[in-house]
Design a protein around this motif. Structure first.
Motif, PDB file in Angstrom:
ATOM      1  N   PHE A  15     -17.057  36.162 -27.288  1.00 36.71           N
ATOM      2  CA  PHE A  15     -18.488  36.194 -27.591  1.00 36.71           C
ATOM      3  C   PHE A  15     -18.924  34.923 -28.327  1.00 36.71           C
ATOM      4  CE2 PHE A  15     -21.003  39.802 -26.360  1.00 36.71           C
ATOM      5  CZ  PHE A  15     -20.062  40.712 -25.915  1.00 36.71           C
ATOM      6  N   LYS A  16     -18.062  34.446 -29.205  1.00 35.07           N
ATOM      7  CA  LYS A  16     -18.386  33.186 -29.890  1.00 35.07           C
ATOM      8  C   LYS A  16     -18.483  32.053 -28.880  1.00 35.07           C
ATOM      9  CE  LYS A  16     -17.245  33.351 -34.705  1.00 35.07           C
ATOM     10  NZ  LYS A  16     -16.735  32.593 -35.850  1.00 35.07           N
ATOM     11  N   ASN A  17     -17.476  31.958 -28.010  1.00 29.10           N
ATOM     12  CA  ASN A  17     -17.482  30.895 -27.005  1.00 29.10           C
ATOM     13  C   ASN A  17     -18.699  31.006 -26.091  1.00 29.10           C
ATOM     14  OD1 ASN A  17     -15.034  30.197 -28.079  1.00 29.10           O
ATOM     15  ND2 ASN A  17     -13.818  31.088 -26.431  1.00 29.10           N
ATOM     16  N   LEU A  18     -19.087  32.239 -25.849  1.00 30.84           N
ATOM     17  CA  LEU A  18     -20.202  32.505 -24.938  1.00 30.84           C
ATOM     18  C   LEU A  18     -21.543  32.059 -25.517  1.00 30.84           C
ATOM     19  CD1 LEU A  18     -21.056  34.008 -22.279  1.00 30.84           C
ATOM     20  CD2 LEU A  18     -21.316  36.062 -23.686  1.00 30.84           C
ATOM     21  N   THR A  19     -21.673  32.106 -26.834  1.00 26.39           N
ATOM     22  CA  THR A  19     -23.005  31.959 -27.418  1.00 26.39           C
ATOM     23  C   THR A  19     -23.175  30.794 -28.384  1.00 26.39           C
ATOM     24  OG1 THR A  19     -22.381  33.441 -29.211  1.00 26.39           O
ATOM     25  CG2 THR A  19     -23.489  34.433 -27.316  1.00 26.39           C
ATOM     26  N   GLN A  20     -22.080  30.288 -28.947  1.00 26.71           N
ATOM     27  CA  GLN A  20     -22.241  29.309 -30.018  1.00 26.71           C
ATOM     28  C   GLN A  20     -22.330  27.903 -29.449  1.00 26.71           C
ATOM     29  OE1 GLN A  20     -22.432  31.011 -33.351  1.00 26.71           O
ATOM     30  NE2 GLN A  20     -22.814  32.336 -31.618  1.00 26.71           N
ATOM     31  N   PHE A  21     -23.310  27.144 -29.938  1.00 27.83           N
ATOM     32  CA  PHE A  21     -23.457  25.766 -29.485  1.00 27.83           C
ATOM     33  C   PHE A  21     -23.659  24.872 -30.706  1.00 27.83           C
ATOM     34  CE2 PHE A  21     -27.994  25.620 -30.238  1.00 27.83           C
ATOM     35  CZ  PHE A  21     -28.400  26.933 -30.078  1.00 27.83           C
TER      36      PHE A  21
END
Lengths: 308, 308
Positions: free
Chosen positions: A297-303
């Motif tokens: 989820f972190k990889n999916l959403t964090q930029f």
């Protein structure tokens, strides 16, 4: 650690999806909520009603996870609530094949005395009068009351639904239901209207499109994890709510900032729920798997755009 | 700073939404892409075709933003491409009322010689043969070729579409089109199949539900900003693509990590585009507003769960 009391159905489901069908298996809103919340090793209690036909092994499954089931009334001569449904190919719509209320028709919830001071109350999808009865039994004002509901109660018990909505802090509802409840297509406007009905926090569930958390003018978005395959969506919404409530109970922090984390946990647990029929995946779920998926989820959403 | 060459329509649109209707106004894929990309103050060139009926003020509007329009062919005796559409109440579906190809029917794109070594090529939605012709004119291999397309070409020029898809690095496509192109309902599976067709990066646009960026086994999700009101969705997808391409040209970094930022920029710009009819909002947009909205995207998506 906060105590959590959960009211909702403990039931039999029979499910048909493009991937197969089940006999009567363990289901019910409180079951899914309880299983999701149990991931946080909190003190939780399920308030529900079942018939004499309900297998002891299912009750054991709950109590083995530290879920207090003393609030589950057993009507020996009665039959357990049964729901049967068939999902269409896109998994976003379903037909209800059977709804047998059985013992649920005369459900008078009784909150165990040692849970009447719980900090968090999770009102699973049930008649709003039953939800209200649970609230009235609380001896101290809970820190947080979360309500889940559905379009069925808007159609047949709207007045009672509005009365209980007035009393809650958080409502979880899907997008179509938010539109029905408010008459507004825009979810931003719908959320604002629901705020005005009482709840300071509005969670709008959009299935495969994730969930939105609204609070005043703030909004947070938790995507659903893009999955190769949704095997069975049954219980995903309840699992989301259970993860949300369980995380808040565990962390004893009901701020908006912490609720962001709670909806991420809810989405994470829901992403497992849909991988197998019914409760199967949730029962087998290990905390290492949850940890790994939170990283996804972190990889999916964090930029990383720097704003000065 | 990388150069960006954009091929696509420069056109007239007439739009009807529940909020009102327009006469013939400035539209076209390359117009929206160019306006969005111009936010990054890069060297960009639009390759397109218009008729003698196209107002000079619209051309000035583009060149005033440092968009090179020497690749826009003007057919004095011809008429500009015209599209007219009516959106339904939910804004998610629309009827095409008129499509007049006019000069577009005989479009042979010519990339200006000083843009034939551009690092980034953005192939806006057009016949795949036209898109291929632009690629063939490039004198050095671009660092990145981005292709946008639509279901219409899948219906009537699938073979040619597959040939150009083979040659591109990034495809932007909406969810229904991804499903049509691959025959797969799951977007995860659809993206994998599109990878196998050529593009290493697949962007699936889901309108009000945001956009997904796929690369190998990695996926990133940019939500759409929840808006009170979508006034006119026309050009939102092109604006998204223009923001994506423009950001990559500006930063000269075509890594997956940087593409995450690029889809956030694309979503940010698209969230403005839908606030007014046609290009109106994009033309008036200030960089301070973009900055503020990027902060909203951060607030919308960033959470703080510590994973050890």
């Amino acid at each position: 650690m906060s105590k959590l009391v959960i009211v909702g159905t403990v039931a039999f489901d029979a499910i048909e999806t493009p991937f197969g069908k089940t006999d009567k298996i363990l289901g019910g809103a409180a079951t899914f909520i309880g299983l999701a919340a149990s991931h946080f090793n909190i003190d939780s209690s399920v308030v529900s009603i079942i018939g004499g036909d309900f297998p002891q092994k299912y009750l054991d499954l709950l109590s083995n996870r530290n879920i207090d089931i003393s609030g589950v009334e057993i009507v020996k001569e009665g039959k357990t609530f049964f729901w049967s449904g068939k999902y269409h190919n896109d998994m976003n719509s379903r037909d209800t094949l059977a709804t047998e209320l059985n013992v649920l028709a005369d459900f008078n919830p009784v909150v165990p005395s040692n849970y009447r001071n719980s900090d968090i109350v999770m009102l699973g999808n049930l008649h709003p009068i039953v939800q209200m009865s649970v609230l009235e039994q609380m001896e101290s004002k809970p820190k947080l009351v979360i309500l889940d509901t559905m379009n069925f109660w808007m159609d047949c018990a709207l007045k009672e639904l509005h009365e209980v909505i007035k009393k809650v802090n958080v409502i979880t509802i899907n997008d179509e239901e938010a539109r029905q409840l408010t008459g507004e297509y825009s979810l931003v406007v719908a959320a604002r209207k629901i705020h005005e009905m009482g709840p300071k926090y509005v969670v709008i569930k959009k299935g495969e499109h994730g969930a939105l958390l609204f609070h005043d003018d703030n909004v947070f978005y938790a995507p659903a994890l893009p999955l190769e395959e949704v095997f069975d969506p049954t219980g995903a919404g309840d699992t989301f709510a259970g993860g949300f409530a369980g995380y808040l109970a565990k962390t004893e922090d009901v701020s908006f900032e912490n609720m962001k984390n709670a909806v991420i946990y809810g989405s994470t647990l829901a992403s497992f729920c849909v991988e197998k029929f019914g409760t199967e995946r949730m029962v087998a779920l290990k905390s290492s798997e949850v940890h790994q998926r939170l990283q996804q989820f972190k990889n999916l959403t964090q930029f990383d755009i720097e704003l000065r």
